[in-house]
Design an enzyme around this catalytic site. Structure first.
Site, PDB file in Angstrom:
ATOM      1  N   GLU A 114       0.843  -1.194   0.000  1.00  0.00           N
ATOM      2  CA  GLU A 114       0.000   0.000   0.000  1.00  0.00           C
ATOM      3  C   GLU A 114       0.874   1.239   0.000  1.00  0.00           C
ATOM      4  O   GLU A 114       1.798   1.364   0.817  1.00  0.00           O
ATOM      5  CB  GLU A 114      -0.954   0.038   1.186  1.00  0.00           C
ATOM      6  CG  GLU A 114      -1.797   1.304   1.189  1.00  0.00           C
ATOM      7  CD  GLU A 114      -3.049   1.242   2.042  1.00  0.00           C
ATOM      8  OE1 GLU A 114      -3.582   2.311   2.379  1.00  0.00           O
ATOM      9  OE2 GLU A 114      -3.494   0.126   2.368  1.00  0.00           O
TER      10      GLU A 114
ATOM     11  N   GLU B 167       4.938   5.196   3.421  1.00  0.00           N
ATOM     12  CA  GLU B 167       4.380   6.475   3.861  1.00  0.00           C
ATOM     13  C   GLU B 167       5.532   7.435   4.146  1.00  0.00           C
ATOM     14  O   GLU B 167       6.537   7.041   4.737  1.00  0.00           O
ATOM     15  CB  GLU B 167       3.538   6.267   5.130  1.00  0.00           C
ATOM     16  CG  GLU B 167       2.951   7.504   5.740  1.00  0.00           C
ATOM     17  CD  GLU B 167       2.106   8.281   4.765  1.00  0.00           C
ATOM     18  OE1 GLU B 167       2.438   9.457   4.507  1.00  0.00           O
ATOM     19  OE2 GLU B 167       1.110   7.717   4.254  1.00  0.00           O
TER      20      GLU B 167
ATOM     21  N   ASP C 193      10.011   7.726   0.001  1.00  0.00           N
ATOM     22  CA  ASP C 193       9.354   8.019  -1.265  1.00  0.00           C
ATOM     23  C   ASP C 193       9.040   6.711  -1.986  1.00  0.00           C
ATOM     24  O   ASP C 193       9.936   5.897  -2.236  1.00  0.00           O
ATOM     25  CB  ASP C 193      10.300   8.887  -2.107  1.00  0.00           C
ATOM     26  CG  ASP C 193       9.728   9.301  -3.448  1.00  0.00           C
ATOM     27  OD1 ASP C 193       8.687   8.765  -3.865  1.00  0.00           O
ATOM     28  OD2 ASP C 193      10.349  10.169  -4.099  1.00  0.00           O
TER      29      ASP C 193
ATOM     30  N   ASP D 157      -3.559  12.220  -2.686  1.00  0.00           N
ATOM     31  CA  ASP D 157      -3.878  13.639  -2.764  1.00  0.00           C
ATOM     32  C   ASP D 157      -4.333  13.985  -4.181  1.00  0.00           C
ATOM     33  O   ASP D 157      -3.656  13.672  -5.149  1.00  0.00           O
ATOM     34  CB  ASP D 157      -2.663  14.489  -2.394  1.00  0.00           C
ATOM     35  CG  ASP D 157      -3.045  15.937  -2.168  1.00  0.00           C
ATOM     36  OD1 ASP D 157      -3.291  16.638  -3.167  1.00  0.00           O
ATOM     37  OD2 ASP D 157      -3.113  16.364  -1.007  1.00  0.00           O
TER      38      ASP D 157
ATOM     39  N   ASP E  20     -12.014   9.923  -3.933  1.00  0.00           N
ATOM     40  CA  ASP E  20     -13.309  10.565  -3.738  1.00  0.00           C
ATOM     41  C   ASP E  20     -13.398  11.857  -4.541  1.00  0.00           C
ATOM     42  O   ASP E  20     -14.278  12.678  -4.303  1.00  0.00           O
ATOM     43  CB  ASP E  20     -13.573  10.823  -2.252  1.00  0.00           C
ATOM     44  CG  ASP E  20     -12.488  11.649  -1.589  1.00  0.00           C
ATOM     45  OD1 ASP E  20     -11.443  11.898  -2.229  1.00  0.00           O
ATOM     46  OD2 ASP E  20     -12.659  12.045  -0.421  1.00  0.00           O
TER      47      ASP E  20
END
Length: 244
Positions: free
Chosen positions: A74, A99, A126, A149, A185
């Protein structure tokens, strides 16, 4: 929503410097942030055993787990709550997160400690460099990127993570039959994701109508998604499998 990044103004110094020095465009901006007590405890007590470093290369990646269970990667897990839930629910798989936000990594490690699981590891780096330097070809059964983002201002769209070059970097890391699962979203970003993945070499859309897919059971609802549902916001999932 992924907590690792923040929008920037048109005059942001980092954008100016990238233009001047022709640096690769980053999809994130690292924010300074203090850790909570729990996040610091997760980092202090668990990083040594569950953290992976870029300098360990592919050896660190391959030796991260004692077994040969399928590996799920992930990218950009935020505070890590849903990733810990997935690792708890799918104990027959090994999960590796990436992350850049240190408090988020601390949060993930603390949540994994509290859950008592051992099938989860993480990088604090990264994702592009981790993929290039650490992840062997054919080693992943699934790659998941949830709510990256959106860089919603048109002038910042070039910072979005899901671009043709990034998907081409990901493709060989997946085993044949492996899946890329994206979710957003932001409808405009969903449209871009669908366009990029449909054009990408070596992938096939799992959705019967070659469009968006229903949310699979293995992806937990995030708190942001639940809030979005209450406000009438949509969420778009895409699942593509590697076919060659």
């Amino acid at each position: 929503m992924n907590d690792t990044v923040k929008p920037v103004d048109e005059t942001d110094d980092s954008l100016q410097q990238e233009t001047l020095h022709k640096r690769p465009i980053k999809s994130f901006v690292i924010r300074a942030g203090r850790m909570t007590t729990g996040q610091q405890r997760g980092w202090d007590e668990c990083w040594q055993d569950w953290g992976l470093a870029l300098e360990q290369g592919s050896e660190g990646f391959l030796k991260a787990f004692a077994d040969e269970a399928p590996r799920v990667l992930e990218i950009g897990y935020g505070m890590g709550h849903s990733l810990v839930t997935m690792a708890t629910n799918e104990s027959n798989r090994n999960f590796i997160g990436i992350e850049v936000h240190r408090p988020g990594v601390g949060s993930l490690l603390n949540e994994a400690r509290l859950a008592g699981i051992n099938n989860l590891r993480t990088y604090c780096d990264d994702a592009v460099e981790v993929l290039k330097q650490c992840v062997p070809d054919g080693s992943l059964s699934r790659v998941q990127i949830y709510f990256p983002d959106p860089w919603h201002k048109k002038r910042h769209n070039k910072r979005r993570l899901i671009q043709p070059a990034f998907i081409e970097l990901l493709r060989p890391k997946l085993a044949l039959g492996g899946v890329i699962h994206l979710a957003t979203d932001w409808e405009n970003y969903g449209e871009q994701m669908l366009e990029v993945m449909t054009a990408a070499e070596g992938f096939e859309n799992i959705a019967a109508d070659n469009s968006y897919a229903p949310r699979p059971d293995f992806r937990p609802l995030t708190k942001f998604e639940k809030r979005g549902h209450r406000l009438g916001h949509g969420v778009w999932d895409l699942l593509f499998t590697r076919v060659n």
